[in-house]
Design a protein around this motif. Structure first.
Motif, PDB file in Angstrom:
ATOM      1  N   ILE A 164      25.925  46.219  29.656  1.00 55.61           N
ATOM      2  CA  ILE A 164      27.358  45.999  29.797  1.00 55.61           C
ATOM      3  C   ILE A 164      27.989  45.994  28.416  1.00 55.61           C
ATOM      4  O   ILE A 164      27.692  45.141  27.579  1.00 55.61           O
ATOM      5  N   ILE A 165      28.851  46.957  28.163  1.00 60.11           N
ATOM      6  CA  ILE A 165      29.456  47.116  26.846  1.00 60.11           C
ATOM      7  C   ILE A 165      30.233  45.859  26.473  1.00 60.11           C
ATOM      8  O   ILE A 165      31.126  45.428  27.193  1.00 60.11           O
ATOM      9  N   MET A 170      21.040  28.942  34.961  1.00 59.47           N
ATOM     10  CA  MET A 170      22.070  29.970  34.960  1.00 59.47           C
ATOM     11  C   MET A 170      21.416  31.341  35.015  1.00 59.47           C
ATOM     12  O   MET A 170      20.493  31.631  34.235  1.00 59.47           O
ATOM     13  N   THR A 171      21.847  32.164  35.950  1.00 57.82           N
ATOM     14  CA  THR A 171      21.359  33.541  36.022  1.00 57.82           C
ATOM     15  C   THR A 171      22.166  34.395  35.050  1.00 57.82           C
ATOM     16  O   THR A 171      23.343  34.135  34.808  1.00 57.82           O
ATOM     17  N   PRO A 172      21.563  35.414  34.472  1.00 58.85           N
ATOM     18  CA  PRO A 172      22.309  36.258  33.530  1.00 58.85           C
ATOM     19  C   PRO A 172      23.349  37.104  34.249  1.00 58.85           C
ATOM     20  O   PRO A 172      23.210  37.423  35.434  1.00 58.85           O
ATOM     21  N   THR A 173      24.395  37.456  33.539  1.00 53.77           N
ATOM     22  CA  THR A 173      25.380  38.381  34.084  1.00 53.77           C
ATOM     23  C   THR A 173      24.696  39.703  34.405  1.00 53.77           C
ATOM     24  O   THR A 173      23.856  40.187  33.639  1.00 53.77           O
ATOM     25  N   SER A 174      25.052  40.275  35.534  1.00 54.14           N
ATOM     26  CA  SER A 174      24.407  41.506  36.010  1.00 54.14           C
ATOM     27  C   SER A 174      24.306  42.555  34.902  1.00 54.14           C
ATOM     28  O   SER A 174      25.267  42.780  34.166  1.00 54.14           O
ATOM     29  N   PHE A 175      23.140  43.159  34.787  1.00 53.06           N
ATOM     30  CA  PHE A 175      22.834  44.265  33.865  1.00 53.06           C
ATOM     31  C   PHE A 175      22.708  43.850  32.397  1.00 53.06           C
ATOM     32  O   PHE A 175      22.292  44.660  31.576  1.00 53.06           O
ATOM     33  N   THR A 176      23.060  42.599  32.044  1.00 51.30           N
ATOM     34  CA  THR A 176      22.974  42.231  30.632  1.00 51.30           C
ATOM     35  C   THR A 176      21.533  42.044  30.178  1.00 51.30           C
ATOM     36  O   THR A 176      21.258  42.106  28.976  1.00 51.30           O
ATOM     37  N   GLU A 177      20.611  41.816  31.128  1.00 47.68           N
ATOM     38  CA  GLU A 177      19.208  41.698  30.720  1.00 47.68           C
ATOM     39  C   GLU A 177      18.695  43.013  30.143  1.00 47.68           C
ATOM     40  O   GLU A 177      17.727  43.032  29.377  1.00 47.68           O
TER      41      GLU A 177
END
Length: 302
Positions: free
Chosen positions: A242-243, A231-238
């Motif tokens: 993302i608030i 599973m790739t992480p949700t964009s920008f959560t790395e």
């Protein structure tokens, strides 16, 4: 909502943004076929496919909060309205609590697809009944989210007049914002996950001799299985940007080999003994044997 808060607060109805239940669309297909090779053997195949799409809507995001070690409520990470922001009546930086109704609801869309193929042959060879099969299955899910806020960009457009899209006007002045601003602070984000499994299974059984209670039966089999997940992480959560969303990602491969055997001993019509053993070997670990002994007694023919 009307009437507004007499204490000066801003009241609004968040229920209009939320779905009671997600909207879904589903498709399922299944097929099975057989072909007789002879009067003692046949080929068989199965195919299955399923697709499910869903869409859920939630209340708008807040510009503050805490997630993944980030504290946007207080301290150096707090979301603030800049002193020169045109919607700040205090002329000094102030912490901001704001539900971004002008951005719109947070929306999650999911597209899940699953497929399975099974090919095998079964029949009789001498005194043995056999069944040999190969199976491949996989599942993929694409998740897309809109309406979520990018933390650093939100803080930028609330404090910096030289941001690429200018100030984010809030409250009654939200109508002055451009679509470019909303695209900047609330980008489309996504994640993707996959699961795959390949398996070979072979088993055979036969009667050895006749006892008083029935035939003495022997069965054995082997199983080889490989499965992978990712599973790739949700964009920008790395980067914890993302608030309200934390980071989640994984990948791995598991390989397993197993062998088993079983003996059924019907001593009488009412008494049967059984014994079995299974050995499982996971790659990177020692083999594990699991024995089983059983007795079945039926004193009355109910």
């Amino acid at each position: 909502v009307t009437p507004q808060d007499p204490g000066g607060g801003c009241l609004w109805d968040s229920a209009r943004f939320r779905d009671i239940a997600p909207r879904t669309r589903s498709l399922n297909v299944f097929a099975r076929g057989t072909f007789a090779l002879s009067d003692r053997a046949e080929l068989y195949a199965e195919f299955g496919y399923a697709r499910n799409k869903s869409r859920s809507s939630f209340s708008p995001s807040s510009v503050s909060g805490s997630w993944g070690g980030v504290n946007a409520n207080s301290g150096p990470g707090a979301t603030q309205l800049g002193a020169d922001h045109p919607d700040n009546p205090y002329d000094v930086p102030v912490r901001l609590r704001y539900s971004a109704f002008d951005v719109g609801p947070r929306v999650g869309e999911s597209d899940n697809q699953a497929a399975r193929i099974l090919i095998g042959t079964k029949g009789i060879a001498g005194a043995w009944d056999y069944d040999l099969a190969y199976q491949h299955s996989q599942n993929s899910q694409e998740s897309v989210k809109t309406g979520y806020l990018h933390y650093d960009r939100v803080r930028q457009v609330l404090t910096d007049p030289d941001s690429p899209v200018g100030y984010w006007r809030i409250g009654v002045n939200a109508g002055l914002n451009s679509q470019a601003l909303y695209d900047y602070i609330s980008p489309r984000i996504s994640s993707h996950s996959t699961t795959k499994q390949d398996m070979v299974d072979a088993k055979a059984s036969r009667s050895l001799l006749d006892l008083k209670g029935g035939p003495l039966g022997l069965a054995f089999g082997i199983e080889l299985r490989r499965q992978s997940i990712a599973m790739t992480p949700t964009s920008f959560t790395e980067a914890r940007q993302i608030i309200g969303l934390g980071y989640s990602a994984y990948s791995g491969v598991e390989e397993v080999a197993a062998a088993y055997g079983e003996l059924q001993v019907p001593l009488t019509e009412s008494l049967q003994l059984s014994g079995a053993v299974r050995v499982d070997k996971y790659k990177g670990y020692k083999a594990i044997a699991t024995p089983k002994l059983g007795i079945k007694w039926q004193p009355l023919s109910w």
